[in-house]
Design a protein around this motif. Structure first.
Motif, mmCIF file in Angstrom:
data_model
loop_
_atom_site.group_PDB
_atom_site.id
_atom_site.type_symbol
_atom_site.label_atom_id
_atom_site.label_comp_id
_atom_site.label_asym_id
_atom_site.label_seq_id
_atom_site.Cartn_x
_atom_site.Cartn_y
_atom_site.Cartn_z
ATOM 1 N N ALA A 147 -3.180 5.944 -5.496
ATOM 2 C CA ALA A 147 -4.489 5.932 -5.493
ATOM 3 C C ALA A 147 -5.050 5.132 -6.430
ATOM 4 N N GLY A 148 -6.277 4.168 -6.504
ATOM 5 C CA GLY A 148 -5.975 3.591 -7.206
ATOM 6 C C GLY A 148 -6.693 1.873 -6.332
ATOM 7 N N TYR A 149 -5.597 1.822 -5.449
ATOM 8 C CA TYR A 149 -5.287 0.508 -4.258
ATOM 9 C C TYR A 149 -6.062 0.490 -3.261
ATOM 10 N N ALA A 150 -6.528 -0.752 -2.794
ATOM 11 C CA ALA A 150 -6.571 -1.244 -1.623
ATOM 12 C C ALA A 150 -5.726 -1.899 -0.949
ATOM 13 N N LEU A 151 -6.048 -1.878 0.318
ATOM 14 C CA LEU A 151 -5.063 -2.850 1.077
ATOM 15 C C LEU A 151 -5.944 -4.029 1.848
ATOM 16 N N TYR A 152 -5.592 -4.913 2.050
ATOM 17 C CA TYR A 152 -6.167 -6.492 1.448
ATOM 18 C C TYR A 152 -5.107 -7.247 3.324
ATOM 19 N N GLU A 153 -6.076 -8.663 3.404
ATOM 20 C CA GLU A 153 -4.741 -9.459 4.433
ATOM 21 C C GLU A 153 -5.632 -10.633 4.115
ATOM 22 N N ASP A 154 -4.672 -12.077 4.638
ATOM 23 C CA ASP A 154 -5.338 -12.796 4.198
ATOM 24 C C ASP A 154 -5.231 -13.315 5.937
ATOM 25 N N GLN A 183 -0.674 -8.935 4.003
ATOM 26 C CA GLN A 183 -0.702 -7.640 3.950
ATOM 27 C C GLN A 183 -0.675 -7.759 2.656
ATOM 28 N N TYR A 184 -1.852 -7.221 1.817
ATOM 29 C CA TYR A 184 -1.063 -6.871 -0.089
ATOM 30 C C TYR A 184 -2.130 -5.975 -0.301
ATOM 31 N N SER A 185 -1.879 -5.431 -1.173
ATOM 32 C CA SER A 185 -2.504 -4.199 -2.209
ATOM 33 C C SER A 185 -2.684 -4.773 -3.484
ATOM 34 N N GLY A 186 -3.798 -4.082 -3.702
ATOM 35 C CA GLY A 186 -4.501 -4.947 -4.714
ATOM 36 C C GLY A 186 -5.702 -3.772 -5.390
ATOM 37 N N TYR A 187 -5.688 -4.379 -6.975
ATOM 38 C CA TYR A 187 -6.958 -3.161 -7.319
ATOM 39 C C TYR A 187 -7.588 -4.460 -7.939
ATOM 40 N N VAL A 188 -9.243 -3.720 -7.367
ATOM 41 C CA VAL A 188 -10.513 -4.185 -8.051
ATOM 42 C C VAL A 188 -10.905 -3.067 -9.301
ATOM 43 N N GLY A 189 -11.252 -4.256 -10.551
ATOM 44 C CA GLY A 189 -11.967 -3.392 -11.296
ATOM 45 C C GLY A 189 -13.142 -3.700 -11.458
ATOM 46 N N PHE A 247 -2.581 -6.603 -11.126
ATOM 47 C CA PHE A 247 -1.729 -5.335 -10.317
ATOM 48 C C PHE A 247 -2.233 -5.982 -8.526
ATOM 49 N N TRP A 248 -2.171 -6.935 -8.438
ATOM 50 C CA TRP A 248 -1.979 -7.176 -7.060
ATOM 51 C C TRP A 248 -0.583 -7.698 -6.630
ATOM 52 N N ALA A 249 0.085 -7.083 -5.056
ATOM 53 C CA ALA A 249 1.549 -7.235 -4.592
ATOM 54 C C ALA A 249 1.288 -7.307 -3.596
ATOM 55 N N THR A 250 2.345 -8.171 -2.721
ATOM 56 C CA THR A 250 3.152 -8.143 -1.085
ATOM 57 C C THR A 250 3.059 -6.790 -0.891
ATOM 58 N N GLU A 259 4.917 -0.474 1.044
ATOM 59 C CA GLU A 259 5.246 -0.497 -0.012
ATOM 60 C C GLU A 259 4.908 -1.339 -1.301
ATOM 61 N N ARG A 260 4.553 -1.426 -2.764
ATOM 62 C CA ARG A 260 4.076 -2.875 -3.059
ATOM 63 C C ARG A 260 5.369 -2.861 -3.362
ATOM 64 N N ASP A 261 5.560 -4.188 -2.672
ATOM 65 C CA ASP A 261 6.875 -5.129 -3.193
ATOM 66 C C ASP A 261 7.139 -6.170 -4.377
ATOM 67 N N LEU A 262 6.294 -7.178 -4.247
ATOM 68 C CA LEU A 262 6.874 -8.418 -5.452
ATOM 69 C C LEU A 262 4.801 -9.163 -5.535
ATOM 70 N N SER A 263 4.938 -8.998 -6.727
ATOM 71 C CA SER A 263 3.454 -9.358 -7.922
ATOM 72 C C SER A 263 3.540 -10.846 -6.763
ATOM 73 N N ILE A 264 2.012 -10.575 -6.474
ATOM 74 C CA ILE A 264 2.338 -12.824 -6.421
ATOM 75 C C ILE A 264 1.502 -13.243 -7.355
ATOM 76 N N PHE A 265 1.709 -12.993 -8.551
ATOM 77 C CA PHE A 265 1.887 -13.653 -9.747
ATOM 78 C C PHE A 265 2.657 -14.446 -9.930
ATOM 79 N N THR A 266 3.872 -14.213 -10.265
ATOM 80 C CA THR A 266 5.254 -14.427 -10.680
ATOM 81 C C THR A 266 6.124 -15.156 -10.175
ATOM 82 N N ARG A 267 6.537 -16.115 -11.114
ATOM 83 C CA ARG A 267 7.752 -17.464 -10.744
ATOM 84 C C ARG A 267 8.291 -17.295 -9.309
ATOM 85 N N GLU A 268 8.948 -16.115 -8.847
ATOM 86 C CA GLU A 268 9.266 -16.377 -7.870
ATOM 87 C C GLU A 268 9.121 -16.707 -6.776
ATOM 88 N N TYR A 269 7.601 -15.635 -6.435
ATOM 89 C CA TYR A 269 6.788 -15.370 -6.097
ATOM 90 C C TYR A 269 6.151 -16.458 -5.498
#
Length: 83
Positions: free
Chosen positions: A19-26, A31-37, A46-49, A55-65
């Motif tokens: 709920a609240g998240y949608a599926l996106y792809e580049d 594929q990514y899970s994201g929230y649009v406000g 709130f964006w993750a691979t 299942e939501r995995d790794l936030s795409i704005f972290t240093r690790e990613y």
């Protein structure tokens, strides 16, 4: 690379289970899970691979990613929704 351009994927059950998240792809089909406000503005916090089970995995704005993808993190701060 400073802007991640994503297209919304329609016709899936992903939103029913997340709920609240949608599926996106580049453009490469990742594929990514994201929230649009409000105002159709993506909220980067709130964006993750997604893993192989959608299942939501790794936030795409972290240093690790960013290091894993070879992206300069300070420049990787925007999401653009296309299409």
């Amino acid at each position: 690379m400073g802007i991640l351009r994503l297209k919304r994927v329609h016709g899936t059950d992903y939103e029913n289970f997340n709920a609240g998240y949608a599926l996106y792809e580049d453009e490469a089909g990742r594929q990514y899970s994201g929230y649009v406000g409000r105002g159709n503005t993506p909220d980067p916090r709130f964006w993750a691979t997604l893993n192989q089970y959608w299942e939501r995995d790794l936030s795409i704005f972290t240093r690790e990613y960013c290091e894993y993808q070879g992206i300069d993190r300070p420049q990787y701060t925007q999401i653009e929704i296309i299409g």
